[in-house]
Design a protein around this motif. Structure first.
Motif, mmCIF file in Angstrom:
data_model
loop_
_atom_site.group_PDB
_atom_site.id
_atom_site.type_symbol
_atom_site.label_atom_id
_atom_site.label_comp_id
_atom_site.label_asym_id
_atom_site.label_seq_id
_atom_site.Cartn_x
_atom_site.Cartn_y
_atom_site.Cartn_z
ATOM 1 N N THR A 136 -42.124 -12.003 -64.037
ATOM 2 C CA THR A 136 -42.108 -10.751 -63.289
ATOM 3 C C THR A 136 -43.546 -10.341 -63.017
ATOM 4 O OG1 THR A 136 -40.080 -10.080 -64.431
ATOM 5 C CG2 THR A 136 -41.313 -8.363 -63.275
ATOM 6 N N LEU A 137 -43.851 -9.988 -61.750
ATOM 7 C CA LEU A 137 -45.224 -9.676 -61.348
ATOM 8 C C LEU A 137 -45.229 -8.409 -60.503
ATOM 9 C CD1 LEU A 137 -48.251 -10.623 -61.127
ATOM 10 C CD2 LEU A 137 -47.577 -11.781 -59.023
ATOM 11 N N LEU A 138 -46.089 -7.466 -60.863
ATOM 12 C CA LEU A 138 -46.225 -6.229 -60.103
ATOM 13 C C LEU A 138 -47.706 -5.943 -59.886
ATOM 14 C CD1 LEU A 138 -44.978 -3.682 -58.814
ATOM 15 C CD2 LEU A 138 -45.126 -2.576 -61.061
ATOM 16 N N GLN A 139 -48.086 -5.711 -58.619
ATOM 17 C CA GLN A 139 -49.464 -5.374 -58.276
ATOM 18 C C GLN A 139 -49.588 -3.864 -58.119
ATOM 19 O OE1 GLN A 139 -51.341 -7.939 -55.245
ATOM 20 N NE2 GLN A 139 -49.404 -9.064 -55.163
ATOM 21 N N ARG A 140 -50.633 -3.322 -58.754
ATOM 22 C CA ARG A 140 -50.866 -1.885 -58.660
ATOM 23 C C ARG A 140 -52.295 -1.596 -59.096
ATOM 24 N NH1 ARG A 140 -45.796 1.454 -59.798
ATOM 25 N NH2 ARG A 140 -45.352 0.213 -57.950
ATOM 26 N N ASP A 141 -52.978 -0.718 -58.356
ATOM 27 C CA ASP A 141 -54.349 -0.355 -58.705
ATOM 28 C C ASP A 141 -54.395 0.233 -60.112
ATOM 29 O OD1 ASP A 141 -55.220 -1.172 -56.254
ATOM 30 O OD2 ASP A 141 -55.296 0.826 -55.365
ATOM 31 N N GLY A 142 -55.358 -0.228 -60.891
ATOM 32 C CA GLY A 142 -55.520 0.268 -62.249
ATOM 33 C C GLY A 142 -54.857 -0.573 -63.305
#
Length: 630
Positions: A340-346
Motif C-alpha cells: 500500500t502506497l500513499l503520497q502526501r506532503d510531509g
C-alpha cells in the motif's frame, strides 16, 4: 492444599536475577507487555463457523488487592527472605536491593496488581500437560504452542514480559476454556527469583503456586474473586505492579503505535481501566483521535517514540485512504505480498512492514534493502504485509524474539535459508521499484505555460508601441548588439565555481562553512571536510551505462590533486549525497578518493548502492592519502 513449591536444585546451579527472557523486555516494559499480551490474544482468537476470527477485546485493569487475597503471599515472603540472605552472602548488590524492596511491598496491607484479561479468545486450552497451550505458557521455555501456523509468538519468550512489570517477579494465570466435557478452569502462579536455600535444601530460581507436583488449581471457588473467569478467555496478573506515573498513557501509546492496523480492521479493541478515572477505549472509532491526544503525545515524548508514533499515524492514514495505490506480487517460496502506497506532503518517506495487524519493522536490511533513502522521491508512506496466512507463517519463522526484525539467519535449514533470502531480496527490489515508479517525476525539457500568454503581446494584433528603455522595441525584428562576454564559470568546486560549494577559501580553520571569495555562497560544511576550497574542473559530462545503478562521469580537472569524490543528487525538494558502491569496478570506502591530473580528461564508471536516474552534481574536495580507485 495449594502452596508455593520451588524446583529442587541438586546440582547447586547458581541463578541470578539476570533472566534472559525478562531482560529482553526490561528496556521498554510497558510497550513490551502491551505488544506481547495483545499478540497472544490475537493468536488465540476464537474461530467462527466460516473460519474467520472473532473480534478480540483486551482489558488492562489496575487493582489494589488486600495482601490477604494474594494466594500464598506469606510463603512467598519466606522465600524472599531466603533469597535476600543468599544475595547478602554472595555480596550481590543488585539482588540485595531487589529483595529488600520486594519484602517491603509484600509487607504492605495492599498490593498493586495489573490484570490483563482477554475476551473473544479460546483461552489457554488445557489440561496442564505437555503439548497444551496452558503448559506452553506457564511451564515451557523457548517453546510456543499456538493453534495457527502464522501465530505471532514463535519463541515463547513474550510470556516473560509480564514478569518485567512485577516488582515481586510473580505472575498468576487463570483461564476458562471449552474442554472435552464442557467449560473447564485452570489457575496457577509462577515466580522467577534466584537460586536459594530453603531450610538447607537447595532450590532453583523458579517456583509455582498450585497443588502438589507443580499442578494448577482447577476449582475457581477456592480463589479470590479477581482471579475468577465468568467467560472463556485468559487473565494474566502481574503481582506488585510497577506503577509508573501515566502508565495508562504509556500503554495506550504503545497499543495504537503497534496495533493500529488490527484495530482499524476491527480484529481487536482495548480498554485501559484506571482507578478513579474513566476508562480509555481504543477501537476503530477512536484510534485516529487518540493519535493526536495530548496525553498520548506526552507519553511518546517521555519514551522517545514520537517519530514512531507519527510514522504509525501516517501508515494508518495510508490504510484508510481511497487515494492509496495497492498492488500484490508473489515471490516463491515465501508467498504473496500486498503493498500500500500513499503520497502526501510531509510524509517521512518510510516503509512499514506489518504482520497479523502488528507493526514489525521498517526495513529489510538483512536482505540488502535498508529502505533508508529514496533519492528524488516525493513524500510518501508505504506498507508491506503478507497477503495470506501461509505467507505470514513464512515471515514469522524469520522474526526476532521481540518481533521487530526479519532475518534469514533464523532459519536453520541452509537450503531453505538461501531460498528465502533470495526471495526476500526480490521483495525488497519490487518495493523499491514500485516506490520509484510512483513517486519519482522525471524532469521535463519543455514546460508549456499557457497562463503566461496574457503577459506577452501579439505582434500581428496592431501597432507596436516603442519602449524608450529597450532597443528591442519590435519583437519581430530584434536588434542584436554583440558585447564582450566573460568566460563561463567553471562547474564544481574552486574559487571560480558557480555553486555555494565554490565560495573560495576557508577564512577560519575553526569555523566551518565561512568562506571568502568573489562569488556568493555559504560554503558546504565543516572545516577540514566539505567546507572551503574544492578542486575545480570543466567540461563535465555524465551518462547512464546499463542498469540505473551505473553512471559514467567525465571531467577535466584544473589542477593535480588527490581528492574525495562526492556525487550529489539534485532532488525535488533538497540535495542528497548518493552512496557509491564502486568506482571502475573497485569497491570503495564511504568517502572514495581519486587521483586527478591537471588538464587530463578523466573518466569514472560509478556504481551506486541504489538505482538513480536523475541529475547530479560532482564535488571534489582535496584530501591526503592513497586513492581508493582509479
Amino acid at each position: 492444599m495449594a502452596h508455593w513449591e520451588f524446583l529442587p536444585n541438586p546440582g547447586k546451579e547458581e541463578e541470578g536475577l539476570g533472566h534472559a527472557g525478562i531482560e529482553t523486555f526490561k528496556g521498554s516494559p510497558y510497550p513490551g507487555i502491551a505488544r506481547e499480551c495483545s499478540q497472544n490474544s490475537l493468536d488465540a482468537a476464537a474461530r467462527r463457523s466460516d473460519g474467520t476470527s472473532e473480534p478480540v477485546h483486551l482489558v488492562f485493569r489496575l487493582l489494589s488487592i488486600p495482601a490477604s487475597e494474594v494466594p500464598g503471599l506469606q510463603e512467598l515472603k519466606g522465600t524472599f527472605a531466603a533469597c535476600l540472605k543468599q544475595a547478602k552472602m554472595r555480596n550481590l548488590k543488585k539482588d540485595k536491593e531487589f529483595f529488600e524492596r520486594a519484602a517491603r511491598i509484600a509487607d504492605s496491607s495492599s498490593i498493586p496488581v495489573l490484570l490483563m484479561e482477554d475476551y473473544g479468545t479460546t483461552g489457554l486450552v488445557g489440561p496442564a500437560v505437555e503439548g497444551t497451550a496452558f503448559h506452553a505458557l506457564v511451564k515451557s521455555s523457548g517453546i510456543s504452542q499456538k493453534s495457527d501456523t502464522d501465530a505471532g509468538g514463535s519463541f515463547g519468550i513474550g510470556k516473560n514480559a509480564a514478569f518485567t512489570i512485577s516488582s515481586l517477579r510473580t505472575v498468576f494465570y487463570s483461564t476458562r476454556y471449552l474442554g472435552d466435557h464442557g467449560p473447564a478452569f485452570l489457575a496457577q502462579g509462577k515466580s522467577i527469583l534466584i537460586s536459594h536455600n530453603d531450610g538447607g535444601s537447595p532450590k532453583r530460581s523458579t517456583g509455582y503456586w498450585g497443588h502438589g507436583g507443580y499442578m494448577p488449581v482447577d476449582d475457581a471457588s477456592s480463589l479470590p474473586a479477581w482471579l475468577h473467569r465468568a467467560k472463556v478467555g485468559t487473565t494474566v496478573a502481574s503481582i506488585g505492579f510497577s506503577n509508573e506515573a501515566d502508565w495508562e498513557w504509556l500503554m495506550t501509546e504503545s497499543l495504537i503505535r503497534n496495533f493500529f492496523s488490527a484495530i482499524h480492521e476491527g480484529s481487536i479493541r482495548f480498554t485501559v481501566q484506571r482507578p478513579d478515572a474513566s476508562p480509555i477505549e481504543i477501537s476503530k472509532d477512536t484510534v485516529t483521535v487518540l493519535f493526536d491526544k495530548l496525553e498520548v503525545r506526552a507519553a511518546a515524548e517521555s519514551s522517545g517514540t514520537t517519530d514512531d508514533l507519527d510514522f504509525s499515524a501516517a501508515m494508518l492514514e495510508a490504510l484508510m485512504s481511497s487515494e492509496s495505490e495497492r498492488s500484490e506480487q508473489t515471490f516463491p517460496p515465501v508467498g504473496t505480498f500486498r503493498m500500500t502506497l500513499l503520497q502526501r506532503d510531509g510524509f517521512p518517506r518510510r516503509l512499514g512492514i506489518l504482520r497479523n495487524g502488528m507493526y514489525i519493522a521498517d526495513n529489510l536490511k538483512h536482505f540488502g534493502h535498508r529502505m533508508a533513502r529514496f533519492p528524488m522521491s516525493k513524500d510518501f508512506i508505504a506498507l508491506l504485509e503478507p497477503a495470506d496466512r501461509d505467507t505470514s507463517s513464512q515471515i514469522r519463522d524469520m522474526e526476532s524474539p521481540r518481533h521487530d526484525e526479519i532475518s534469514p539467519e533464523r532459519i536453520d535449514d541452509l537450503h531453505k535459508r538461501r531460498q528465502h533470502k533470495s526471495a526476500m531480496k526480490a521483495v525488497g527490489a519490487w518495493v523499491r521499484e514500485t516506490i520509484k515508479a510512483s513517486t519519482t517525476k522525471p524532469a521535463e525539457a519543455v514546460i508549456l505555460l499557457d497562463e503566461m500568454n496574457r503577459f506577452f503581446s501579439n505582434p500581428s494584433a496592431g501597432k507596436v508601441m516603442p519602449d524608450p528603455t529597450n532597443i528591442n522595441d519590435d519583437p519581430e525584428h530584434p536588434k542584436i548588439t554583440l558585447k564582450p562576454t566573460s568566460p563561463k564559470p567553471r562547474t564544481g568546486g574552486g574559487d571560480a565555481g558557480e555553486s555555494g560549494s565554490s565560495g573560495g577559501v576557508i577564512q577560519s580553520k575553526t569555523k566551518s562553512g565561512q568562506t571568502s571569495g568573489e562569488r556568493p555562497g555559504s560554503g558546504r560544511g565543516a572545516a577540514g571536510g566539505r567546507g572551503g576550497k574544492s578542486v575545480s574542473y570543466s567540461a563535465l559530462r555524465n551518462s547512464g551505462s546499463g542498469p540505473d545503478t551505473i553512471r559514467v562521469v567525465s571531467l577535466t580537472p584544473d589542477e593535480s590533486a588527490m581528492a574525495t569524490l562526492e556525487i550529489v543528487a539534485t532532488g525535488v525538494s533538497s540535495n542528497e549525497t548518493l552512496s557509491i558502491r564502486s568506482i571502475d569496478g573497485t569497491p570503495c570506502a564511504k568517502a572514495p578518493r581519486v587521483t586527478l591530473e591537471q588538464g587530463v580528461r578523466t573518466n569514472f564508471r560509478i556504481e551506486f548502492d541504489a538505482p538513480y536516474v536523475g541529475p547530479i552534481r560532482v564535488v571534489l574536495t582535496p584530501s591526503e592519502g592513497a586513492a581508493d580507485a582509479h
